[in-house]
Design an enzyme around this catalytic site. Sequence first.
Site, short mmCIF file in Angstrom:
data_model
loop_
_atom_site.label_atom_id
_atom_site.label_comp_id
_atom_site.label_asym_id
_atom_site.label_seq_id
_atom_site.Cartn_x
_atom_site.Cartn_y
_atom_site.Cartn_z
CG HIS A 201 -44.03 -1.92 76.39
ND1 HIS A 201 -43.19 -1.23 77.23
CD2 HIS A 201 -43.43 -1.92 75.17
CE1 HIS A 201 -42.12 -0.82 76.53
NE2 HIS A 201 -42.24 -1.23 75.29
CB CYS A 325 -32.26 3.83 75.28
SG CYS A 325 -33.98 3.54 74.97
C1 LIG Z 1 -40.62 2.70 73.57
C2 LIG Z 1 -40.43 3.37 72.26
C3 LIG Z 1 -40.13 2.63 71.11
C4 LIG Z 1 -39.86 1.15 71.15
O1 LIG Z 1 -41.00 0.39 71.40
P1 LIG Z 1 -40.79 -1.11 71.94
O2 LIG Z 1 -42.15 -1.71 71.86
O3 LIG Z 1 -40.28 -0.97 73.34
O4 LIG Z 1 -39.82 -1.76 71.04
C5 LIG Z 1 -40.01 3.29 69.91
N1 LIG Z 1 -40.20 4.61 69.84
C6 LIG Z 1 -40.51 5.36 70.92
C7 LIG Z 1 -40.72 6.82 70.76
C8 LIG Z 1 -40.63 4.76 72.17
O5 LIG Z 1 -40.91 5.51 73.23
#
Ligand SMILES: *Cc1c(COP(=O)(O)O)cnc(C)c1O
Length: 389
Positions: A201, A325
């Site tokens: 995503h 977050c």
């Molecule tokens: C968004 C993100 C994640 C988590 O990925 P998800 O698919 O949303 O669980 C992990 N590490 C970094 C650096 C991110 O930007």
Amino acid sequence: MRQVYLDYSATTPVKEEVVKDMLPYYTNFYGNPSSLYGVGIEAKEGLDKARERVAELINADVREIFFTSCGTEADNWVLEGVADALKNKGKHIITSKIEHHAILHTCEYLEKHGFEVTYLDVDGEGFVHPETLDKAIREDTVLVSIMMVNNEIGTIQPIKELAAVAKTHGVLFHTDAVQGLGNVAIDVKDLGVDFLSMSAHKIYGPKGVGALYLRKGMRISTFMHGGAQENKKRAGTENVAGIVGFGKAAQLAEEHLEEHISHSCWLRDYFWQKIDENIQGVQLNGPKENRHPGNLNVSFDYIEGEAILLMLDNSGIAVSTGSACSSKSLAPSHVLDAIGVSITKMNGTIRFTVGDFTTKEDIDYVTDVLIKIVERLRALSPVNGQKGW
Ligand SMILES: *Cc1c(COP(=O)(O)O)cnc(C)c1O
């Protein structure tokens, strides 16, 4: 009202071609890919094709790609799985102070279960220095995990050099490449990494799909127990349509990488130039070079980031404070803290991230709105007068 989305590092819209490829896997090829009849085999073929496309994007072998439910799962799996598989060899893990919570909170969990974790310092631009890593490696170190691109301030780490340091000491190396994928060219063989996390995503694919690259021959314990899916390493019926979407997004990311990077960099630099020329008391956090092509992290003196965010939202503009977050918890950003940004500056920080659908007109509109918002908020700010804006 104009709607402008400037939070591409939180998530991206799913591209139309991606949705188009996904839909038949809900309606026509709905079989279980583990089944041996027609619709199951078609689903399996969809998975295979997607695996090829994801593997190609990072120059891996198809047998080295394991699909997960998200980037967070890939991060949890690699840390817990390697820690478990190698616990008789050692119980020390090294990471950095600016990792995503998917890494940091998993490390905290491991600390509660008898592992020791070293959190490496970064410099003022967020870089981990290879010498810092070299000094931190011990006899009992089993894994180093350093993110490829930081999600808040955009720092692109020297992963090849860092992985080489780990290799010299015979220590395994993981990189969380969720923000790197589709934003920098990735070649796992050239980088010399053993594990790499990805998410769909953040590259115009669907939410709820990720992958872990596991270099051939790597030992890792299973994280999800159950069926024999993903070569017996990750149980659970596959999110077929989602994985197909990830595959298509990966293919598009590979085809348009240069274009995507130059488009984003141009907009990012144009946007910063406009902010810097028109608004006083601003500071760009993070590096000038080796920076995520779409990332701007800006501190505005004397005002609250939350207030800016809400007022921008009233004008149809989506941004985030420090990081997506931490904005809910109102906790100061651990990343800005690690690069030495003061608490007051931190409170006035906004992350803008541009992407493929952002236009110059969007940036012009946002700048006009932003100038007015900052003026209004500063007029209300109790500390403003003393400084004489
Ligand atoms: C968004 C993100 C994640 C988590 O990925 P998800 O698919 O949303 O669980 C992990 N590490 C970094 C650096 C991110 O930007």
